[in-house]
Design a protein around this motif. Sequence first.
Motif, PDB file in Angstrom:
ATOM      1  N   UNK A 268      46.440  10.568 -48.771  1.00 11.82           N
ATOM      2  CA  UNK A 268      46.394  11.945 -48.335  1.00 11.82           C
ATOM      3  C   UNK A 268      45.338  12.058 -47.251  1.00 11.82           C
ATOM      4  N   UNK A 269      45.694  12.743 -46.137  1.00 10.61           N
ATOM      5  CA  UNK A 269      44.726  12.929 -45.062  1.00 10.61           C
ATOM      6  C   UNK A 269      43.521  13.670 -45.593  1.00 10.61           C
ATOM      7  N   UNK A 270      42.343  13.219 -45.303  1.00 16.56           N
ATOM      8  CA  UNK A 270      41.141  13.924 -45.735  1.00 16.56           C
ATOM      9  C   UNK A 270      39.958  13.481 -44.887  1.00 16.56           C
ATOM     10  N   UNK A 271      38.940  14.297 -44.902  1.00 14.88           N
ATOM     11  CA  UNK A 271      37.717  14.044 -44.151  1.00 14.88           C
ATOM     12  C   UNK A 271      36.576  13.886 -45.149  1.00 14.88           C
TER      13      UNK A 271
ATOM     14  N   UNK B 111      44.817  23.752 -36.723  1.00  7.10           N
ATOM     15  CA  UNK B 111      44.041  22.525 -36.935  1.00  7.10           C
ATOM     16  C   UNK B 111      44.105  22.215 -38.429  1.00  7.10           C
ATOM     17  N   UNK B 112      44.685  21.072 -38.777  1.00  8.68           N
ATOM     18  CA  UNK B 112      44.794  20.664 -40.167  1.00  8.68           C
ATOM     19  C   UNK B 112      44.151  19.304 -40.342  1.00  8.68           C
ATOM     20  N   UNK B 113      43.119  19.245 -41.126  1.00  9.62           N
ATOM     21  CA  UNK B 113      42.458  17.990 -41.455  1.00  9.62           C
ATOM     22  C   UNK B 113      42.126  17.167 -40.218  1.00  9.62           C
TER      23      UNK B 113
ATOM     24  N   UNK C 258      43.136  23.458 -46.441  1.00 18.94           N
ATOM     25  CA  UNK C 258      42.119  23.212 -47.458  1.00 18.94           C
ATOM     26  C   UNK C 258      40.780  22.888 -46.824  1.00 18.94           C
ATOM     27  N   UNK C 259      40.619  23.206 -45.536  1.00 19.08           N
ATOM     28  CA  UNK C 259      39.387  22.870 -44.838  1.00 19.08           C
ATOM     29  C   UNK C 259      39.293  21.372 -44.648  1.00 19.08           C
TER      30      UNK C 259
ATOM     31  N   UNK D 122      53.854  20.577 -51.198  1.00 15.14           N
ATOM     32  CA  UNK D 122      53.840  19.364 -50.376  1.00 15.14           C
ATOM     33  C   UNK D 122      52.452  19.193 -49.775  1.00 15.14           C
ATOM     34  N   UNK D 123      51.954  17.960 -49.741  1.00 16.20           N
ATOM     35  CA  UNK D 123      50.666  17.651 -49.115  1.00 16.20           C
ATOM     36  C   UNK D 123      50.909  16.942 -47.786  1.00 16.20           C
ATOM     37  N   UNK D 124      50.112  17.301 -46.781  1.00 20.06           N
ATOM     38  CA  UNK D 124      50.153  16.575 -45.519  1.00 20.06           C
ATOM     39  C   UNK D 124      49.576  15.188 -45.777  1.00 20.06           C
ATOM     40  N   UNK D 125      50.382  14.168 -45.500  1.00 22.00           N
ATOM     41  CA  UNK D 125      50.062  12.799 -45.894  1.00 22.00           C
ATOM     42  C   UNK D 125      50.142  11.868 -44.681  1.00 22.00           C
TER      43      UNK D 125
END
Length: 194
Positions: A4-7, A44-46, A120-121, A150-153
Amino acid sequence: MHKVLRIFGAAMISFVMAGGVVAHADELAGYKAIPLINGPNKVRLQDHDVTVVLASRENFNAHGFTLATFYLRDKGDDGKEAWSLVPVFEKQKGEENERYGVTISGGADCVLHDMRLLSGGKSQPALLIIANREFGQSYADDAPVHFDYYELTENEEGLPGHPAFYFRATRSTKARANYCDVDDAFDKELHLGP
């Protein structure tokens, strides 16, 4: 297999696909709904530039519809920036199906299919929630509403058949009450507004 895309390495949120589970608004704490209008919407997403395009298809009756498509700007195989289509991978009867957009539709009385895009920031994956109402006897009936999450992956490991970025099905829930319009279900059940 899926990342899952994340920062900043935030903890992964995972959900099991479970039909019949009741939807709860408190599960969306920390998420913010992104308002979308007809035409291109730059968001802007992740840490990625995403464009969501909403385009109408008029039928000259009460059953026109809108199609939402998703595009992400990223580096291509050649290292140059390129726009990529971000499809939606849904699970049905144990199989994964790829869709290139989300349809928002209904009739003059009620909207039967709609969506919400949530950020989700930097700490949580972006979510796409699609609401579908069962048809019932007519467009104007109150009927069960299902929310598909659905999650952006990111496909960092190069899973064959999947693009670099996509929305991956994580779970399904059912609204507590029946509704004519799924926008009412979004508002009353998940507090995501009409």
